[in-house]
Design a protein around this motif. Structure first.
Motif, PDB file in Angstrom:
ATOM      1  N   VAL A   1     -28.930 -25.139 -53.547  1.00  0.00           N
ATOM      2  CA  VAL A   1     -29.461 -24.852 -52.211  1.00  0.00           C
ATOM      3  C   VAL A   1     -28.870 -25.823 -51.189  1.00  0.00           C
ATOM      4  N   LYS A   2     -28.718 -27.094 -51.556  1.00  0.00           N
ATOM      5  CA  LYS A   2     -28.101 -28.077 -50.652  1.00  0.00           C
ATOM      6  C   LYS A   2     -26.709 -27.643 -50.241  1.00  0.00           C
ATOM      7  N   HIS A   3     -25.935 -27.122 -51.184  1.00  0.00           N
ATOM      8  CA  HIS A   3     -24.574 -26.676 -50.879  1.00  0.00           C
ATOM      9  C   HIS A   3     -24.585 -25.347 -50.116  1.00  0.00           C
ATOM     10  N   LEU A   4     -25.603 -24.530 -50.341  1.00  0.00           N
ATOM     11  CA  LEU A   4     -25.657 -23.202 -49.734  1.00  0.00           C
ATOM     12  C   LEU A   4     -26.035 -23.251 -48.261  1.00  0.00           C
ATOM     13  N   LEU A   5     -26.934 -24.139 -47.878  1.00  0.00           N
ATOM     14  CA  LEU A   5     -27.446 -24.166 -46.506  1.00  0.00           C
ATOM     15  C   LEU A   5     -26.338 -24.286 -45.457  1.00  0.00           C
ATOM     16  N   PRO A   6     -25.434 -25.263 -45.555  1.00  0.00           N
ATOM     17  CA  PRO A   6     -24.387 -25.346 -44.520  1.00  0.00           C
ATOM     18  C   PRO A   6     -23.431 -24.161 -44.525  1.00  0.00           C
ATOM     19  N   MET A   7     -23.203 -23.564 -45.701  1.00  0.00           N
ATOM     20  CA  MET A   7     -22.298 -22.415 -45.755  1.00  0.00           C
ATOM     21  C   MET A   7     -22.912 -21.190 -45.092  1.00  0.00           C
TER      22      MET A   7
ATOM     23  N   TYR B   1     -21.166 -25.927 -57.935  1.00  0.00           N
ATOM     24  CA  TYR B   1     -22.060 -25.650 -56.811  1.00  0.00           C
ATOM     25  C   TYR B   1     -21.293 -25.145 -55.602  1.00  0.00           C
ATOM     26  N   ASP B   2     -20.141 -25.759 -55.308  1.00  0.00           N
ATOM     27  CA  ASP B   2     -19.343 -25.315 -54.160  1.00  0.00           C
ATOM     28  C   ASP B   2     -18.873 -23.876 -54.334  1.00  0.00           C
ATOM     29  N   GLU B   3     -18.347 -23.552 -55.520  1.00  0.00           N
ATOM     30  CA  GLU B   3     -17.860 -22.196 -55.772  1.00  0.00           C
ATOM     31  C   GLU B   3     -18.995 -21.178 -55.702  1.00  0.00           C
ATOM     32  N   ALA B   4     -20.107 -21.509 -56.342  1.00  0.00           N
ATOM     33  CA  ALA B   4     -21.245 -20.584 -56.358  1.00  0.00           C
ATOM     34  C   ALA B   4     -21.809 -20.387 -54.960  1.00  0.00           C
ATOM     35  N   ALA B   5     -21.980 -21.487 -54.210  1.00  0.00           N
ATOM     36  CA  ALA B   5     -22.529 -21.389 -52.859  1.00  0.00           C
ATOM     37  C   ALA B   5     -21.611 -20.570 -51.957  1.00  0.00           C
TER      38      ALA B   5
END
Length: 261
Positions: free
Chosen positions: A132-138, A219-223
């Motif tokens: 979720v941390k990685h997803l929010l900015p994306m 996490y980066d790839e998934a987000a």
């Protein structure tokens, strides 16, 4: 006939590239002792992941620390045994949770996130908050997709997100859930995306980003994949078989733009 000038890579090289059970060797008609012991340990870890307790309060606290509005809910499965024997109960909210979410649904939102234990609470504990941390900015980068509500759900199956999303009035729901443990990955997290969630949606109407774990999708790839699918799904107003993951090939359209003729 193979070219003798091309060196052959031994099968054992594969073991440096994958956690899968390849090139185990053999001892008589069986596998070597170390391979058998490794299998027994991994099987035990997979069983432990299925039966592990779900620490929902800790997840709620960690997610609120990110500035998110978080609620807690549970399915109609009374306990873990009930959950495993009656998959249908894991797809339905209990009455108290449904009422609580209905009271908290002040206005419709673009996106709701449901985080459920699924078949591996260990996966959720290990990866959900970081993802979720990685997803929010994306999500915020292109069209500013805002997360309306986050719900931490106990005894959850994937389809529980459909009922939760419908109650919250979400255009789309992303369900982060522990996947069925494998012998090489007992803590794999999956993300399921459903546009216009409501009870009765089928798996053909969802997109899935799976194998999110230490030796799998980062996490980066998934987000990145999830954010692309969210934006594209909202633009097309569809998920599932109507939405192919082309995140590696092109940039997402802006929400509200028409599809080309």
């Amino acid at each position: 006939m193979s070219d003798p000038a091309v060196p052959r890579r031994p099968t054992l090289d594969l073991r440096s590239l994958t956690p899968a059970r390849v090139a185990l060797g053999r001892s008589g008609a069986s596998v070597p002792t170390h391979a058998l012991l490794d299998f027994t340990l991994d099987h035990a870890r997979a069983r432990d992941a299925v039966h592990a307790a779900f620490d929902a309060p800790r997840l709620v606290s960690d997610l609120r620390a990110l500035g998110l509005v978080v609620a807690e809910a549970r399915s109609q499965a009374a306990d873990r045994r009930d959950y495993l024997r009656r998959p249908d109960l894991g797809r339905q909210l209990d009455a108290d949770s449904a009422q609580l979410l209905a009271r908290s649904a002040s206005h419709p939102c673009s996106l709701a996130i449901v985080i459920g234990d699924g078949l591996s609470a260990a996966a959720v504990h290990a990866h959900a908050v970081e993802l979720v941390k990685h997803l929010l900015p994306m999500l915020a980068e292109a069209d500013g997709v805002a997360i309306g509500n986050v719900v931490v759900a106990s005894g959850a199956r994937v389809a529980l997100g459909d009922e939760i999303g419908a109650i919250l009035g979400a255009q789309m729901v992303v369900t982060l859930i522990g996947e069925r443990p494998g012998l090489s990955a007992p803590d794999s997290l999956g993300a399921y995306l459903t546009f216009a969630p409501r009870p009765g949606r089928t798996d053909a109407e969802r997109n899935c980003v799976s194998n999110i774990h230490k030796a799998g999708l980062s996490y980066d790839e998934a987000a990145f994949k999830i954010a692309w699918l969210v934006r594209e799904g909202l633009a097309r107003q569809a998920t599932g078989v109507a939405l192919k993951d082309e995140s590696a090939d092109r940039a997402p359209r802006r929400i509200g733009t028409a599809l080309p003729e």
